[in-house]
Design a protein around this motif. Sequence first.
Motif, mmCIF file in Angstrom:
data_model
loop_
_atom_site.group_PDB
_atom_site.id
_atom_site.type_symbol
_atom_site.label_atom_id
_atom_site.label_comp_id
_atom_site.label_asym_id
_atom_site.label_seq_id
_atom_site.Cartn_x
_atom_site.Cartn_y
_atom_site.Cartn_z
ATOM 1 N N PRO A 151 0.342 -7.443 -1.804
ATOM 2 C CA PRO A 151 -0.874 -6.898 -1.529
ATOM 3 C C PRO A 151 -1.737 -7.955 -1.162
ATOM 4 O O PRO A 151 -1.821 -9.415 -1.308
ATOM 5 C CB PRO A 151 -1.569 -6.404 -3.091
ATOM 6 N N LYS A 152 -2.592 -7.610 -0.130
ATOM 7 C CA LYS A 152 -3.600 -8.490 0.668
ATOM 8 C C LYS A 152 -4.703 -8.899 0.034
ATOM 9 O O LYS A 152 -4.977 -10.314 0.127
ATOM 10 C CB LYS A 152 -4.344 -7.834 1.861
ATOM 11 N N LEU A 153 -5.162 -8.294 -1.065
ATOM 12 C CA LEU A 153 -6.413 -8.973 -1.690
ATOM 13 C C LEU A 153 -6.054 -8.724 -3.305
ATOM 14 O O LEU A 153 -5.226 -7.998 -3.835
ATOM 15 C CB LEU A 153 -7.788 -8.074 -1.453
ATOM 16 N N GLU A 205 0.985 -1.290 -0.015
ATOM 17 C CA GLU A 205 -0.103 0.121 -0.139
ATOM 18 C C GLU A 205 1.004 1.203 -0.161
ATOM 19 O O GLU A 205 0.663 1.979 0.879
ATOM 20 C CB GLU A 205 -0.938 -0.010 1.018
ATOM 21 N N PHE A 206 1.568 1.367 -1.245
ATOM 22 C CA PHE A 206 2.730 2.438 -1.231
ATOM 23 C C PHE A 206 2.125 3.841 -0.866
ATOM 24 O O PHE A 206 2.634 4.649 -0.213
ATOM 25 C CB PHE A 206 3.598 2.167 -2.379
ATOM 26 N N ARG A 211 -4.875 -5.624 -8.566
ATOM 27 C CA ARG A 211 -5.457 -5.002 -9.683
ATOM 28 C C ARG A 211 -5.030 -3.385 -9.572
ATOM 29 O O ARG A 211 -4.642 -2.857 -10.577
ATOM 30 C CB ARG A 211 -7.017 -5.138 -9.787
ATOM 31 N N ARG A 212 -5.288 -2.851 -8.528
ATOM 32 C CA ARG A 212 -4.843 -1.410 -8.310
ATOM 33 C C ARG A 212 -3.160 -1.236 -8.531
ATOM 34 O O ARG A 212 -2.789 -0.301 -8.862
ATOM 35 C CB ARG A 212 -5.429 -0.970 -6.979
ATOM 36 N N LEU A 213 -2.592 -2.263 -8.012
ATOM 37 C CA LEU A 213 -1.079 -1.900 -7.874
ATOM 38 C C LEU A 213 -0.741 -2.236 -9.430
ATOM 39 O O LEU A 213 0.273 -1.271 -10.003
ATOM 40 C CB LEU A 213 -0.298 -3.092 -7.200
#
Length: 254
Positions: free
Chosen positions: A53-55, A13-14, A60-62
Amino acid sequence: MIKVIAIGDLHAEFPKLWRALKNSYAVGEDWLPSDPLRRGVYRVVLMGDLVHPKLLADYRRLTGLEDYDPSNPHHLRTAAKAQIRELIRIKRFQEAAPEYITILLGNHDHAVLTGEMVLGNAQLEHREFHPELGGVELPQELKSWFQTFPRELNLYGVNFAHVGPVPWLQTYDELFYSSREPKEWWLRNADYVERMGYRFGVYGHTVMRNGILVKDKLALIDALDQDQYLELLLDEERLDWEIVHIPASGTSVL
């Protein structure tokens, strides 16, 4: 007296990390430590698990891939490269004030460093740093950096660790993953903190879905996905804490 900015498990979560650091005045416009942090008036402690990433939605967001598939080698390499780029930025920040910026070794960091175990669950496996599964190996520069991460930090009698204050909660072996204690020790054995000689403890690893929890003499702060981090004011006699809300991205200048 010092101010400690303690930020829970990152899990890639940068943007939230930088917003938290900006909000706490720990980072400047150049993405480097602020003057109070360079002078040791502030201390930054990251609780570990920089990677993974957790999920699936977070992957997808990354990556920007709406169809992100954790079994697709191209997608894995995209996820790895996105994390590597941001890890290099964090490394530059930490190495500019290494005496005052501590990154604790989380179990996900350890797994990537050693390559011994693929972490995840039935819904999502973290394969992006496993070349044998289609991912890429963490660059040696970052491996060497990960190897410098301590498993705990003690400041004015306050213990900071990724999981808990006792050695078996800081050893990421098969027993660690086969036991429920790493996730639940604080429910039954919160007195570990006092038994180890600390006046307070700050820990991550256990997801706090309702936000940071302060219980007895410990704080559980794996709540970055709830937009929270913890600030403490410490000296030999003083121990004050505050749960801080991370502002929305539109209010950050970084």
